[in-house]
Design a protein around this motif. Sequence first.
Motif, PDB file in Angstrom:
ATOM      1  N   VAL A  90      33.248  19.777  41.916  1.00  0.00           N
ATOM      2  CA  VAL A  90      32.858  18.948  43.062  1.00  0.00           C
ATOM      3  C   VAL A  90      33.509  19.476  44.337  1.00  0.00           C
ATOM      4  CG1 VAL A  90      33.084  16.642  44.071  1.00  0.00           C
ATOM      5  CG2 VAL A  90      32.388  16.896  41.687  1.00  0.00           C
ATOM      6  N   ALA A  91      34.804  19.816  44.256  1.00  0.00           N
ATOM      7  CA  ALA A  91      35.499  20.336  45.436  1.00  0.00           C
ATOM      8  C   ALA A  91      34.876  21.651  45.901  1.00  0.00           C
ATOM      9  CB  ALA A  91      36.978  20.533  45.120  1.00  0.00           C
ATOM     10  N   GLY A  92      34.531  22.523  44.971  1.00  0.00           N
ATOM     11  CA  GLY A  92      33.894  23.786  45.333  1.00  0.00           C
ATOM     12  C   GLY A  92      32.544  23.581  45.995  1.00  0.00           C
ATOM     13  N   THR A  93      31.774  22.634  45.475  1.00  0.00           N
ATOM     14  CA  THR A  93      30.473  22.329  46.068  1.00  0.00           C
ATOM     15  C   THR A  93      30.627  21.772  47.475  1.00  0.00           C
ATOM     16  OG1 THR A  93      29.581  21.881  43.874  1.00  0.00           O
ATOM     17  CG2 THR A  93      28.340  21.022  45.743  1.00  0.00           C
ATOM     18  N   LEU A  94      31.585  20.856  47.646  1.00  0.00           N
ATOM     19  CA  LEU A  94      31.801  20.284  48.984  1.00  0.00           C
ATOM     20  C   LEU A  94      32.271  21.341  49.977  1.00  0.00           C
ATOM     21  CD1 LEU A  94      33.425  16.857  48.079  1.00  0.00           C
ATOM     22  CD2 LEU A  94      31.105  17.292  48.916  1.00  0.00           C
ATOM     23  N   LEU A  95      33.147  22.250  49.523  1.00  0.00           N
ATOM     24  CA  LEU A  95      33.595  23.324  50.419  1.00  0.00           C
ATOM     25  C   LEU A  95      32.444  24.241  50.801  1.00  0.00           C
ATOM     26  CD1 LEU A  95      37.055  24.266  48.895  1.00  0.00           C
ATOM     27  CD2 LEU A  95      36.617  23.296  51.145  1.00  0.00           C
ATOM     28  N   ALA A  96      31.576  24.537  49.835  1.00  0.00           N
ATOM     29  CA  ALA A  96      30.428  25.398  50.132  1.00  0.00           C
ATOM     30  C   ALA A  96      29.488  24.724  51.126  1.00  0.00           C
ATOM     31  CB  ALA A  96      29.685  25.743  48.845  1.00  0.00           C
ATOM     32  N   VAL A  97      29.257  23.426  50.944  1.00  0.00           N
ATOM     33  CA  VAL A  97      28.384  22.693  51.869  1.00  0.00           C
ATOM     34  C   VAL A  97      29.012  22.633  53.254  1.00  0.00           C
ATOM     35  CG1 VAL A  97      27.430  20.398  52.359  1.00  0.00           C
ATOM     36  CG2 VAL A  97      27.220  21.375  50.082  1.00  0.00           C
ATOM     37  N   ALA A  98      30.329  22.447  53.326  1.00  0.00           N
ATOM     38  CA  ALA A  98      31.009  22.395  54.626  1.00  0.00           C
ATOM     39  C   ALA A  98      31.032  23.761  55.290  1.00  0.00           C
ATOM     40  CB  ALA A  98      32.433  21.870  54.449  1.00  0.00           C
ATOM     41  N   ALA A  99      31.157  24.834  54.497  1.00  0.00           N
ATOM     42  CA  ALA A  99      31.228  26.174  55.081  1.00  0.00           C
ATOM     43  C   ALA A  99      29.874  26.656  55.572  1.00  0.00           C
ATOM     44  CB  ALA A  99      31.786  27.159  54.061  1.00  0.00           C
TER      45      ALA A  99
END
Length: 147
Positions: A90-99
């Motif tokens: 989940v954290a990786g997905t959120l970071l990818a969406v934010a980046a």
Amino acid sequence: MSLLEVARFHDVYEADLAAAFLESHGITVSVTERYQTTVDPLMQRALGIRLMAAASDIAEARSLLARVRAGEFATDEGDDIPPLATGGRVAGTLLAVAAFPTGGFWGNTLPRRFRAPSWQGILVAVVLTGAIVAAVTISTEMLLNPP
């Protein structure tokens, strides 16, 4: 000595693994198109990566690769890499969406990756993050303290 194609792969790393496996069994092979496809990775799918061997070794090499595909050399040891926890995914997905809107993903070429982030992308990321935090806060408040 003429070389014939043993197998064709769509990935240079998979071809290197197969070559190392065959060489560990005494079959000398050559990985072709390695440099052309690493210069332009899209060419890997178009050209393929060929394993070439002497004509006298073709039958044995193809037999070994067929046995590998059938799982004959597989072990029950499993992977030594632990599975990714749900929180990490989940954290990786959120970071990818934010980046993404801030310019973190500009493609696969080096100069584009280090391009300065655009202020519009940062603004969109901040607004979206604020909206998500507000929605979660309001939802939590409504669930815990109904009116």
